[in-house]
Structures are given as C-alpha cells and as structure tokens.
Write a protein that holds these residues in place. Structure first.
Motif, PDB file in Angstrom:
ATOM      1  N   ALA A   1      -9.998  17.983   1.133  1.00 37.48           N
ATOM      2  CA  ALA A   1     -10.379  16.510   1.751  1.00 37.48           C
ATOM      3  C   ALA A   1     -10.498  15.617   0.469  1.00 37.48           C
ATOM      4  N   SER A   2     -11.017  15.998  -0.597  1.00 41.40           N
ATOM      5  CA  SER A   2     -11.245  15.113  -1.613  1.00 41.40           C
ATOM      6  C   SER A   2      -9.825  14.407  -2.148  1.00 41.40           C
ATOM      7  N   ILE A   3      -9.015  15.472  -2.413  1.00 39.49           N
ATOM      8  CA  ILE A   3      -7.587  15.061  -2.796  1.00 39.49           C
ATOM      9  C   ILE A   3      -6.969  14.156  -1.819  1.00 39.49           C
ATOM     10  N   GLY A   4      -7.145  14.371  -0.557  1.00 38.12           N
ATOM     11  CA  GLY A   4      -6.796  13.428   0.715  1.00 38.12           C
ATOM     12  C   GLY A   4      -7.330  12.168   0.468  1.00 38.12           C
ATOM     13  N   LEU A   5      -8.638  12.068   0.189  1.00 34.97           N
ATOM     14  CA  LEU A   5      -9.477  10.908   0.189  1.00 34.97           C
ATOM     15  C   LEU A   5      -8.958   9.932  -0.964  1.00 34.97           C
ATOM     16  N   TYR A   6      -8.570  10.772  -2.145  1.00 36.60           N
ATOM     17  CA  TYR A   6      -8.001  10.067  -3.428  1.00 36.60           C
ATOM     18  C   TYR A   6      -6.945   9.301  -2.867  1.00 36.60           C
ATOM     19  N   PHE A   7      -5.729  10.037  -2.689  1.00 40.04           N
ATOM     20  CA  PHE A   7      -4.362   9.386  -2.398  1.00 40.04           C
ATOM     21  C   PHE A   7      -4.440   8.484  -1.161  1.00 40.04           C
ATOM     22  N   GLY A   8      -5.034   8.794  -0.175  1.00 39.30           N
ATOM     23  CA  GLY A   8      -5.263   7.725   1.158  1.00 39.30           C
ATOM     24  C   GLY A   8      -5.796   6.343   0.507  1.00 39.30           C
ATOM     25  N   ALA A   9      -6.862   6.591  -0.458  1.00 44.46           N
ATOM     26  CA  ALA A   9      -7.532   5.399  -0.826  1.00 44.46           C
ATOM     27  C   ALA A   9      -6.666   4.643  -1.850  1.00 44.46           C
ATOM     28  N   ASP A  10      -5.876   5.344  -2.592  1.00 46.16           N
ATOM     29  CA  ASP A  10      -4.873   4.836  -3.473  1.00 46.16           C
ATOM     30  C   ASP A  10      -3.794   4.084  -2.791  1.00 46.16           C
ATOM     31  N   LEU A  11      -3.583   4.680  -1.731  1.00 47.78           N
ATOM     32  CA  LEU A  11      -2.373   4.067  -1.038  1.00 47.78           C
ATOM     33  C   LEU A  11      -2.761   2.678  -0.304  1.00 47.78           C
ATOM     34  N   LEU A  12      -3.926   2.687   0.239  1.00 45.13           N
ATOM     35  CA  LEU A  12      -4.431   1.808   0.911  1.00 45.13           C
ATOM     36  C   LEU A  12      -5.122   0.482  -0.255  1.00 45.13           C
ATOM     37  N   VAL A  13      -5.620   0.794  -1.257  1.00 51.26           N
ATOM     38  CA  VAL A  13      -6.070  -0.147  -2.026  1.00 51.26           C
ATOM     39  C   VAL A  13      -4.865  -0.567  -2.752  1.00 51.26           C
ATOM     40  N   GLY A  14      -3.777   0.058  -3.156  1.00 47.28           N
ATOM     41  CA  GLY A  14      -2.694  -0.690  -3.842  1.00 47.28           C
ATOM     42  C   GLY A  14      -1.921  -1.502  -2.739  1.00 47.28           C
ATOM     43  N   ALA A  15      -1.710  -1.294  -1.637  1.00 48.19           N
ATOM     44  CA  ALA A  15      -1.375  -1.985  -0.688  1.00 48.19           C
ATOM     45  C   ALA A  15      -2.124  -3.446  -0.390  1.00 48.19           C
ATOM     46  N   ALA A  16      -3.444  -3.223  -0.053  1.00 50.59           N
ATOM     47  CA  ALA A  16      -4.255  -4.293  -0.113  1.00 50.59           C
ATOM     48  C   ALA A  16      -4.345  -5.283  -1.283  1.00 50.59           C
ATOM     49  N   LYS A  17      -4.263  -4.614  -2.290  1.00 50.35           N
ATOM     50  CA  LYS A  17      -3.941  -5.586  -3.787  1.00 50.35           C
ATOM     51  C   LYS A  17      -2.854  -6.365  -3.573  1.00 50.35           C
ATOM     52  N   ASN A  18      -2.028  -5.700  -3.527  1.00 54.05           N
ATOM     53  CA  ASN A  18      -0.426  -6.381  -3.352  1.00 54.05           C
ATOM     54  C   ASN A  18      -0.246  -7.596  -2.294  1.00 54.05           C
ATOM     55  N   ILE A  19      -1.008  -7.152  -1.266  1.00 58.72           N
ATOM     56  CA  ILE A  19      -1.149  -8.046   0.046  1.00 58.72           C
ATOM     57  C   ILE A  19      -1.821  -9.305  -0.633  1.00 58.72           C
ATOM     58  N   ALA A  20      -2.955  -9.168  -1.137  1.00 54.20           N
ATOM     59  CA  ALA A  20      -3.856 -10.124  -1.431  1.00 54.20           C
ATOM     60  C   ALA A  20      -3.391 -11.194  -2.638  1.00 54.20           C
ATOM     61  N   VAL A  21      -2.813 -10.392  -3.835  1.00 57.41           N
ATOM     62  CA  VAL A  21      -2.267 -11.072  -4.890  1.00 57.41           C
ATOM     63  C   VAL A  21      -1.262 -11.922  -4.195  1.00 57.41           C
ATOM     64  N   GLY A  22      -0.600 -11.670  -3.266  1.00 59.65           N
ATOM     65  CA  GLY A  22       0.532 -12.420  -2.776  1.00 59.65           C
ATOM     66  C   GLY A  22      -0.007 -13.842  -2.205  1.00 59.65           C
ATOM     67  N   TYR A  23      -1.194 -13.735  -1.715  1.00 60.31           N
ATOM     68  CA  TYR A  23      -1.954 -14.986  -1.320  1.00 60.31           C
ATOM     69  C   TYR A  23      -2.996 -15.566  -2.183  1.00 60.31           C
ATOM     70  N   GLY A  24      -2.843 -15.366  -3.306  1.00 62.08           N
ATOM     71  CA  GLY A  24      -3.238 -15.867  -4.486  1.00 62.08           C
ATOM     72  C   GLY A  24      -5.096 -15.778  -4.805  1.00 62.08           C
ATOM     73  N   VAL A  25      -5.366 -14.378  -4.431  1.00 62.09           N
ATOM     74  CA  VAL A  25      -6.841 -14.295  -4.332  1.00 62.09           C
ATOM     75  C   VAL A  25      -7.390 -13.731  -5.759  1.00 62.09           C
ATOM     76  N   SER A  26      -8.505 -14.113  -6.329  1.00 64.50           N
ATOM     77  CA  SER A  26      -8.790 -13.867  -7.568  1.00 64.50           C
ATOM     78  C   SER A  26      -9.179 -12.024  -7.680  1.00 64.50           C
ATOM     79  N   GLU A  27      -8.956 -11.694  -8.919  1.00 63.77           N
ATOM     80  CA  GLU A  27      -9.431 -10.056  -9.134  1.00 63.77           C
ATOM     81  C   GLU A  27     -10.675  -9.848  -8.798  1.00 63.77           C
ATOM     82  N   ARG A  28     -11.917 -10.767  -8.890  1.00 64.92           N
ATOM     83  CA  ARG A  28     -13.031 -10.425  -8.780  1.00 64.92           C
ATOM     84  C   ARG A  28     -13.344 -10.353  -7.229  1.00 64.92           C
ATOM     85  N   VAL A  29     -12.796 -11.295  -6.217  1.00 66.87           N
ATOM     86  CA  VAL A  29     -12.829 -11.277  -4.862  1.00 66.87           C
ATOM     87  C   VAL A  29     -11.918  -9.965  -4.291  1.00 66.87           C
ATOM     88  N   ILE A  30     -10.854  -9.832  -4.954  1.00 64.63           N
ATOM     89  CA  ILE A  30     -10.130  -8.470  -4.609  1.00 64.63           C
ATOM     90  C   ILE A  30     -10.888  -7.216  -4.816  1.00 64.63           C
TER      91      ILE A  30
END
Length: 308
Positions: free
Chosen positions: A170-199
């Motif tokens: 479960a811990s391994i799954g949580l890590y990889f699941g969060a990594d996928l979600l966070v990476g995707a969310a960060k890429n989407i946010a950067v595309g809209y010009g949101v700052s690192e702090r807000v991200i």
C-alpha cells in the motif's frame, strides 16, 4: 496525457488506501495495539511517504517553496479538507487520547516549526530535534497503548506476514500514485502560469494528501473511526517531525516571508480550530456540520492563496 495520469494516480491512491487500512487493522489485532495507535503511527507513516519524497525531491532540486508549501499545505488539507470530507461522509467520534495526547503533540510540533522558521531557515540541527521528538512520540504512544487492559481486540483477518505485506504494498502504491498525480497536477498548473509556492500549497499538497483522504474515508466506511482521526493527526505530526526533519537534515530549507507570515499562520489557526471542533471533551465527536465548517475554511484558505 497529464489528465490521464491524474485519473490513474487517483485510482492507485484509492486502492492503496484500502490495502493500508486492512493491513493496519490486522496488525493492531496481532500486536494488541489499538487501531488509534496504528492510525497515528504505522498508517500515518505510510500516508506521509508521498510528502517525504516530494519535499525531499523539491529541496534537492532547488525548489524550497514547494518543499515547505507541500508540508504546510498538506497539514492544512489533512485537517480542513480530508477530515472535513470524512466527517461529512460519516460523523466521527473522537477518542479521549486524541484530545489529551495526540492533538497537543501536533499543535506543539506546529508551534516548534513556526519558532524554528523565524530566521527563514530550517537547519540540520533543527531537523535532528524533530526526528528525536518523533521517535519519543512513537515510543510513548505504543507503550501507553500496550498498558491499556480495557482494549478489546478483534480476531486478525490476516497473518502478520500478510498484514505487513499489505502495508508495504500500500505504501509503495501511495508513493507511485501520488507521484503520478502530483507530476500531472504540477504540469497542468505550470501551463497556466501558477507560482511554485501556490503549486506547493494547493495542488502538490492536495495530491500528497489524497492518500490520507483515501485511507480516512475508507476507514470511516469500514467503521474504523479511530484510524480516520488518528491517521490525520498522526500524519500531521509525521509531516513536521519526520518529513521536515529528514528533509532539513539532508539540506537546509529556506522559508520565505510569505510562508512564515501567511501559510504557517493558517496552519496554526486550522490546527487550533480542530481542537475547538472536537469539544466537548466528554463524548467528543466531529459531526457533519463541523465537517462542512472545515470545508468552508479550506475553501477560504485556497481563495486567499490565489488572491494574495
């Protein structure tokens, strides 16, 4: 593809949260430790793994705003969003131990974080202090639970080996699941010009809080209420003592004035609000209306971040 990774990440996190609850409950029965203690320790450690990897990676890659924002934002999300949503789903009774011991430790950790950050830096020696306090808290929690003769334990559904295997998986799954979600969310946010702090405070913090959301919601639906509340308070303690402790030992972390004068103040205020909502001390319970209050507070928090 980022939107697809976002969905896949959510699915992995939900599945892993279910496995973590099953493994944690079985482990508590085998070792005669209450589910509250398992929630505060083992499960909290598992659900805090994404925060650890995200903050460590952000600090090493020269993004201190994401490292700090992830921890602060995650602690705010855990209480205001995760616990709020879980309470709306099913009202949560609060054990006296959460009020007497766990919440004070969480609040103390938050205040210590605030004090250490006054010079705009979390240094190695401060990280060592955090880790020593974390070890002391875990030892005290486990020893106190084992001394409780009134605790009634269920018959284990799984062997010790299988329970540990479920937690690790479960811990391994949580890590990889969060990594996928966070990476995707960060890429989407950067595309809209949101700052690192807000991200860091919003999308990354929300992404790394999804394991807590999945675990607490599933625990509540399985009537394992102690895991729901214990997981959130324990996770916040782990985020400061463990995640911030390890990260600052590896590399000193810069804390911006915005984080110090705005973000940390919100974290302290919401931590104190949780105590008020858990009152009265006898028969404490997080009712649905309290869950709605927490969600409204979280909505206000996000609004002010984006409009600051």
């Amino acid at each position: 593809m980022d939107y697809l990774y976002l969905i896949i990440g959510f699915v992995i996190l939900l599945s892993s949260g279910d496995l973590l609850v099953k493994g944690g409950v079985a482990l508590s029965s085998h070792f005669k430790i209450s589910t509250l203690v398992v929630g505060v320790t083992v499960i909290s450690f598992g659900t805090s793994a994404p925060e650890l990897f995200v903050s460590l990676g952000a600090a090493l890659s020269g993004s201190p705003d994401i490292a700090i924002g992830n921890i602060v934002g995650s602690n705010v999300s855990n209480i205001a969003l995760v616990l709020g949503f879980t309470a709306i789903l099913l009202p949560l009774p609060v054990k006296s131990n959460s009020l007497k011991y766990d919440w004070p430790v969480m609040m103390g950790a938050s205040l210590l974080f605030f004090a250490f950050a006054q010079n705009n830096l979390i240094e190695t020696w401060e990280g060592i202090c955090f880790l020593i306090l974390l070890i002391g808290f875990m030892v005290f929690t486990v020893m106190k639970s084992r001394g409780n003769k009134d605790e009634v334990f269920k018959k284990p559904n799984h062997s010790i080996l299988k329970a540990v295997g479920l937690i690790v998986l479960a811990s391994i799954g949580l890590y990889f699941g969060a990594d996928l979600l966070v990476g995707a969310a960060k890429n989407i946010a950067v595309g809209y010009g949101v700052s690192e702090r807000v991200i860091g405070l919003t999308l990354v913090a929300f992404g790394t809080s999804v394991p807590e959301l999945a675990t607490s919601a599933i625990a509540a639906l399985k009537k394992e209420m102690d895991i729901s509340v214990g997981n959130i308070i324990g996770s916040n303690i782990f985020n400061i003592f463990g995640v911030l402790g390890v990260t600052s030992i590896v590399k000193n972390i810069f804390v911006s004035n915005d984080a110090l004068n705005f973000d940390l103040i919100w974290m302290l205020a919401i931590s104190f609000l949780l105590f008020l909502l858990m009152l009265p001390l006898k028969k404490a319970k997080l009712h649905r209306w309290k869950g709605f209050v927490l969600i409204l507070v979280y909505s206000a928090y996000v609004f002010f971040i984006f409009n600051k």
